[in-house]
Scaffold this active site. Sequence first.
Site, short mmCIF file in Angstrom:
data_model
loop_
_atom_site.label_atom_id
_atom_site.label_comp_id
_atom_site.label_asym_id
_atom_site.label_seq_id
_atom_site.Cartn_x
_atom_site.Cartn_y
_atom_site.Cartn_z
N LYS A 190 0.83 -1.22 0.00
CA LYS A 190 0.00 0.00 0.00
C LYS A 190 0.86 1.27 0.00
CE LYS A 190 -2.17 -0.87 3.84
NZ LYS A 190 -1.57 -2.17 4.21
N ARG A 228 11.57 -6.36 4.46
CA ARG A 228 11.48 -4.94 4.81
C ARG A 228 12.16 -4.68 6.16
NH1 ARG A 228 5.63 -2.21 4.99
NH2 ARG A 228 5.49 -3.14 7.05
N ARG A 250 12.14 -1.62 10.63
CA ARG A 250 10.92 -1.25 11.38
C ARG A 250 10.73 -2.19 12.55
NH1 ARG A 250 5.62 0.02 7.84
NH2 ARG A 250 4.72 -1.14 9.57
P1 ADP Z 1 1.14 -2.03 7.66
O1 ADP Z 1 0.09 -1.67 6.64
O2 ADP Z 1 2.33 -2.65 7.06
O3 ADP Z 1 0.57 -2.80 8.82
P2 ADP Z 1 1.29 0.74 8.55
O4 ADP Z 1 2.53 1.51 8.33
O5 ADP Z 1 0.09 1.14 7.76
O6 ADP Z 1 1.73 -0.75 8.32
O7 ADP Z 1 0.89 0.79 10.10
C1 ADP Z 1 1.78 0.41 11.11
C2 ADP Z 1 1.09 0.43 12.47
O8 ADP Z 1 0.57 1.75 12.75
C3 ADP Z 1 -0.13 -0.48 12.60
O9 ADP Z 1 0.22 -1.81 12.92
C4 ADP Z 1 -0.89 0.22 13.76
O10 ADP Z 1 -0.32 -0.06 15.00
C5 ADP Z 1 -0.66 1.68 13.47
N1 ADP Z 1 -1.76 2.23 12.62
C6 ADP Z 1 -1.64 2.71 11.35
N2 ADP Z 1 -2.84 3.13 10.89
C7 ADP Z 1 -3.75 2.90 11.88
C8 ADP Z 1 -5.15 3.09 12.02
N3 ADP Z 1 -5.89 3.62 11.02
N4 ADP Z 1 -5.74 2.73 13.19
C9 ADP Z 1 -5.03 2.22 14.17
N5 ADP Z 1 -3.71 2.00 14.13
C10 ADP Z 1 -3.06 2.33 12.99
#
Ligand code: ADP
Length: 190
Positions: A13, A127, A133
Amino acid sequence: MRMLLIGPPGAGKGTQAVRVADHYGIPAISTGDIFRANVSEGTPLGLEAKEYMDRGAYVPDDLTNALVLDRLAQEDAGSGFLLDGFPRTLAQVSTLDDCLEATEGGLDAVVQLTIETDAIVDRLLKRAEDQGRSDDTEDVIRKRLDVYQEQTHPLVAVYAQRGVLVSVDGMGEVGEVTERIFAALSGRVV
Ligand code: ADP
């Protein structure tokens, strides 16, 4: 144009969001990136979010909603945006609905990126090596996949029912996937 990219962790994404948003001249808004920026700057929001992120749990809706509403109110989001990683829960869908209704209507398109589960773990472990990360360890990855299935996957049906969902195969080269997204969106967004 208002769009959302949805899919499991590791579906690509973030990578696709930047390419698609550039193409349409709209900002890509990634809640994960915003949280990570706050973590590295050591802000109070970052300190709180980090506890959840490192466990593979979602940050609570009230914190996340406030953050996104604030971001959507900024000037560059006025003519459209591409959301990456929000909404992720049904409660977040309601918040976004209310926010968009207050202006004029809902999302124009929701792009679901699909990927095979085996490939997800491989991609995320890779990654972890490249970007370091802290939530990309195998245990936390599996936990994030479970949380996605339980809390976020149901949103796909919600947007399908609204007639705005397009599904795109996220396997293959980055550029190929981007072309698939453009093809799926053609005729839907201008
Ligand atoms: P991925 O899609 O690889 O899981 P992201 O970078 O989108 O990684 O998100 C990493 C972390 O940030 C999630 O596991 C969560 O803890 C937090 N997070 C991101 N977006 C949200 C959201 N909309 N609601 C709650 N937590 C979120």
